[in-house]
Write an enzyme that holds these catalytic residues in place. Structure first.
Site, PDB file in Angstrom:
ATOM      1  N   ASP A 209       4.668 -10.005  -7.804  1.00 50.76           N
ATOM      2  CA  ASP A 209       3.637 -10.035  -6.780  1.00 50.76           C
ATOM      3  C   ASP A 209       2.530 -10.993  -7.198  1.00 50.76           C
ATOM      4  O   ASP A 209       1.957 -10.841  -8.279  1.00 50.76           O
ATOM      5  CB  ASP A 209       3.056  -8.627  -6.602  1.00 50.76           C
ATOM      6  CG  ASP A 209       2.159  -8.505  -5.379  1.00 50.76           C
ATOM      7  OD1 ASP A 209       1.658  -9.539  -4.898  1.00 50.76           O
ATOM      8  OD2 ASP A 209       1.965  -7.368  -4.904  1.00 50.76           O
TER       9      ASP A 209
ATOM     10  N   GLY B 174       0.771  -1.233   0.000  1.00 52.53           N
ATOM     11  CA  GLY B 174       0.000   0.000   0.000  1.00 52.53           C
ATOM     12  C   GLY B 174       0.799   1.279   0.000  1.00 52.53           C
ATOM     13  O   GLY B 174       0.218   2.364   0.052  1.00 52.53           O
TER      14      GLY B 174
ATOM     15  N   GLY C 281       2.704   2.365  -2.461  1.00 54.88           N
ATOM     16  CA  GLY C 281       2.836   2.911  -3.807  1.00 54.88           C
ATOM     17  C   GLY C 281       3.979   2.328  -4.604  1.00 54.88           C
ATOM     18  O   GLY C 281       4.518   2.991  -5.488  1.00 54.88           O
ATOM     19  N   LYS C 282       4.337   1.068  -4.321  1.00 53.70           N
ATOM     20  CA  LYS C 282       5.422   0.438  -5.078  1.00 53.70           C
ATOM     21  C   LYS C 282       5.088   0.348  -6.560  1.00 53.70           C
ATOM     22  O   LYS C 282       5.908   0.670  -7.417  1.00 53.70           O
ATOM     23  CB  LYS C 282       5.691  -0.976  -4.540  1.00 53.70           C
ATOM     24  CG  LYS C 282       6.225  -1.042  -3.145  1.00 53.70           C
ATOM     25  CD  LYS C 282       6.531  -2.463  -2.749  1.00 53.70           C
ATOM     26  CE  LYS C 282       5.341  -3.393  -2.908  1.00 53.70           C
ATOM     27  NZ  LYS C 282       4.217  -3.040  -2.020  1.00 53.70           N
ATOM     28  N   THR C 283       3.866  -0.122  -6.854  1.00 52.93           N
ATOM     29  CA  THR C 283       3.488  -0.296  -8.251  1.00 52.93           C
ATOM     30  C   THR C 283       3.440   1.035  -8.978  1.00 52.93           C
ATOM     31  O   THR C 283       3.949   1.174 -10.096  1.00 52.93           O
ATOM     32  CB  THR C 283       2.126  -1.007  -8.358  1.00 52.93           C
ATOM     33  OG1 THR C 283       2.231  -2.313  -7.780  1.00 52.93           O
ATOM     34  CG2 THR C 283       1.680  -1.138  -9.809  1.00 52.93           C
ATOM     35  N   SER C 284       2.848   2.059  -8.346  1.00 55.19           N
ATOM     36  CA  SER C 284       2.795   3.382  -8.969  1.00 55.19           C
ATOM     37  C   SER C 284       4.201   3.914  -9.222  1.00 55.19           C
ATOM     38  O   SER C 284       4.506   4.449 -10.309  1.00 55.19           O
ATOM     39  CB  SER C 284       2.025   4.356  -8.077  1.00 55.19           C
ATOM     40  OG  SER C 284       0.682   3.952  -7.923  1.00 55.19           O
TER      41      SER C 284
ATOM     42  N   THR D 153      -6.965   0.727  -7.596  1.00 48.89           N
ATOM     43  CA  THR D 153      -6.251  -0.528  -7.431  1.00 48.89           C
ATOM     44  C   THR D 153      -6.747  -1.353  -6.239  1.00 48.89           C
ATOM     45  O   THR D 153      -6.988  -2.552  -6.383  1.00 48.89           O
ATOM     46  CB  THR D 153      -4.737  -0.272  -7.318  1.00 48.89           C
ATOM     47  OG1 THR D 153      -4.286   0.330  -8.536  1.00 48.89           O
ATOM     48  CG2 THR D 153      -3.982  -1.561  -7.098  1.00 48.89           C
TER      49      THR D 153
END
Length: 611
Positions: A50, A23, A25-28, A506
């Site tokens: 992931d 949560g 913001g790794k993906t962003s 997300t």
């Protein structure tokens, strides 16, 4: 902290790992960095490791575990390392050479050996190490970015090269829970090369992504220390979502800034020695390529009219959810959802709410990155608290299996068994056993379980039959708790799942996929909880109001999907910790500011159960 994060100047190495607590913001951050590098002319491959990957949501296309070109971003390719797909391909690759050569009964035996949960793990790892060591692939890309699973899973993944290499070095009997070790022995050099690549600071950079909050910073510090111990020492820190000031002297924004600054001033010592950068809080949902291109740029902020966001959707409070759980008489309650949505807080609040109604409650977590003690703090005599610690459970499981077989095996047989139990994937079996024992406690008290982030949870629940087989194979004994687990999880009179989300794209997408997967597994879901809502907090700050407006469509979507069984929890001006604050979270709330001029709009009331 004054330096803005700029991937073009700060990410020189070919391998880039983005990790951190769920949560944050790794993906962003990883997607925006990949786009920025690709826009600058670099050829980039973005890979998700992931199990609950949401790259497809970000780019709006279906992805597989093979690189797919992102049409709107020249030079950018993306892939998902899906564990189940990887396992199927790995299994086919190992068995195919023997079809038509060996008897069908032997082929069937080989397939059975490769059907366990361990094969899923080693298959995903096999693809991961291939990406690290494939010279042809490396020659095609200037950068390969890994958007990793939440930290607990990532630590396990990144430790696997050393763990499997060490296991192969010391193995003497040629077998493991994966069947014949020949398949692994052939990969020995590959795994050593993976370790070498991870440890080389000229090749690999670890980007620890966090938010300016106590728990994510603590998790980043833990990850930093443990990954340094594995040799991954080239690290930098990126603090995502920093709000520097309040434009309208808004109380919510002022408290938001104060909480962030306090957390940063108390940054763990392990992080203070790292190069640190920040990303401003953006007033929009980070989905779509154009929003990702704007992600690293401070948004121009001007004072906005002091108008609070109106939620024109009927929705209940947490008190209503707790009342319904009590009335239904369920004995096992899970909080599930994407990492970072506040499952621990919601689970703790449910436990407190039930205890306040006179019930004995056991609150526990299966999350490797749990911070239950920090959130819950002190507790009443009605609540007991525990945590499933993987290392403790592993040792306990190993000793139990050896003890059960000590009288029936000779010295050679015991040596074979001890070797088998040293394989890295035995830890997952041990955790599963503890999970089953935890659910069995519901005979004496209500059990509230704060689960690991979604991907890990699904692997745990979906693997029931595989772990069942693994336990029978290794110990010859299947405990009652394991035999009764699936019937308990599937009984709506005994088990209830509370899906926790944020009112953002997300988390809602992932929660919806979770709900569908649980339905396919026959596990009932009923309630949704929208946590940390700015729309329900009454902010007038332009940045936070931008996020509040973006929440409205997702609030409506959740209420519709949950058929009215949805509750909302406002963003709180002080961090929710300790029994009394958790108790306040469960009390009846009336948020008049979100009603329109006709008195209609958001309905928040407690005590009545379902809508």
């Amino acid at each position: 902290m004054t330096t803005l994060f700029d991937p073009l100047t700060m990410l020189p190495t070919p391998f880039l790992f983005f990790t951190g607590k769920g949560g944050v913001g790794k993906t962003s951050t990883a997607c925006a960095a990949a786009i920025a590098l690709a826009d600058s002319g670099k050829r980039v491959l973005l890979v998700s490791t992931d199990p609950a990957s949401n790259l497809q949501d970000v780019f709006g296309i279906e992805l597989s575990n093979h690189p797919t070109a992102i049409e709107r971003v020249p030079n950018l390719f993306a892939a998902n390392l899906d564990p189940e797909t990887a396992a199927a391909e790995y299994k086919t690759k190992l068995v195919a050479p023997y079809r038509g050569v060996l008897p069908d009964s032997v082929i069937t035996s080989m397939e059975e050996q490769l059907s366990g949960a361990c094969t899923v793990e080693i298959a995903a790892f096999d693809e991961f190490t291939t990406l690290l060591t494939d010279q042809k692939l490396k020659s095609q890309f200037d950068h390969i970015l890994f958007d990793t699973a939440p930290t607990g899973h990532t630590l396990r993944l990144l430790q696997l090269p050393s763990a499997w290499s060490g296991f192969l070095d010391t193995s003497t009997h040629g077998a493991s829970c994966l069947g014949p070790l020949a398949g692994l022995e052939a990969k020995k050099n590959l795994y050593h090369e993976a370790v070498k690549s991870l440890s080389d600071g000229a090749l690999t950079t670890l980007i620890l992504v966090t938010r300016p909050e106590y728990s994510p910073l603590k998790e980043a510090a833990r990850a930093s220390t443990e990954l340094k111990d594995t040799g991954l020492k080239n690290q930098l820190l990126v603090v995502n979502g920093v709000l520097t000031s309040s434009i309208n002297n808004d109380a919510v924004a002022e408290n938001f800034v104060e909480r962030q600054q306090k957390a940063l001033s108390q940054m763990p010592a392990e992080l203070q020695s790292l190069a640190s950068y920040h990303i401003p809080l953006v007033p929009f949902n980070v989905t779509g390529i154009e929003s990702l291109r704007a992600f690293f740029k401070p948004a121009p902020v001007t004072p906005a009219p002091e108008e609070r966001v109106k939620i024109e959707t009927q929705i209940l409070t947490l008190e209503a959810l707790i009342s319904d759980l009590e009335t239904s008489g369920v004995r096992v309650i899970f909080t599930m959802g994407k990492g970072g949505v506040g499952k621990t807080t919601v689970a703790s609040a449910i436990a407190v709410g039930l205890a306040e109604r006179g019930h004995r409650v056991h609150l526990s977590t299966t999350d490797p990155a749990a911070h239950l003690e920090y959130v819950f703090g002190d507790h009443s005599d009605q609540i007991s608290v525990s945590r499933v610690d993987p290392k403790v459970e592993l040792e306990k499981y190993q000793q139990e299996v050896i003890r059960q077989n000590a009288d029936s095996l000779d010295e050679e047989g015991l040596a074979f068994l001890e070797e088998d139990l040293r394989s890295p994937c035995t830890e997952e079996i041990a955790v599963f056993r503890a999970f089953a024992d935890l659910v069995e406690c519901s005979e004496d008290e209500i059990v509230v379980i704060d689960t690991a982030p979604t991907g890990h949870t699904l692997l745990l629940l979906d693997a029931t039959q595989e772990y069942h087989k693994e336990i029978a194979r290794s110990s010859g004994v299947i405990p009652d708790s394991v035999q009764q687990l699936l019937p308990r999880l599937r009984d709506p009179k005994e088990t209830s799942v509370v899906i926790v989300t944020l009112a953002e794209a997300t988390p809602v997408y992932e929660a919806s996929r979770l709900e569908q997967d649980l339905k396919r597994a026959g596990i009932p879901t009923k309630w949704w909880a929208i946590n940390q809502s700015f729309a329900a907090a009454g902010t007038t700050d332009p940045v936070l109001s931008g996020r509040a407006h973006a929440e409205l469509d997702w609030i409506r979507s959740v209420v519709q999907n949950a058929e009215g069984h949805a509750v909302i929890i406002p963003w709180k001006q002080s961090e929710v910790t300790g029994y009394m604050q958790l108790k306040e979270l469960t009390s009846d709330l009336t948020l008049d500011f979100v009603r329109d001029e006709h008195g209609e709009g958001l309905t928040i009331s407690g005590g009545s159960g379902c809508c």
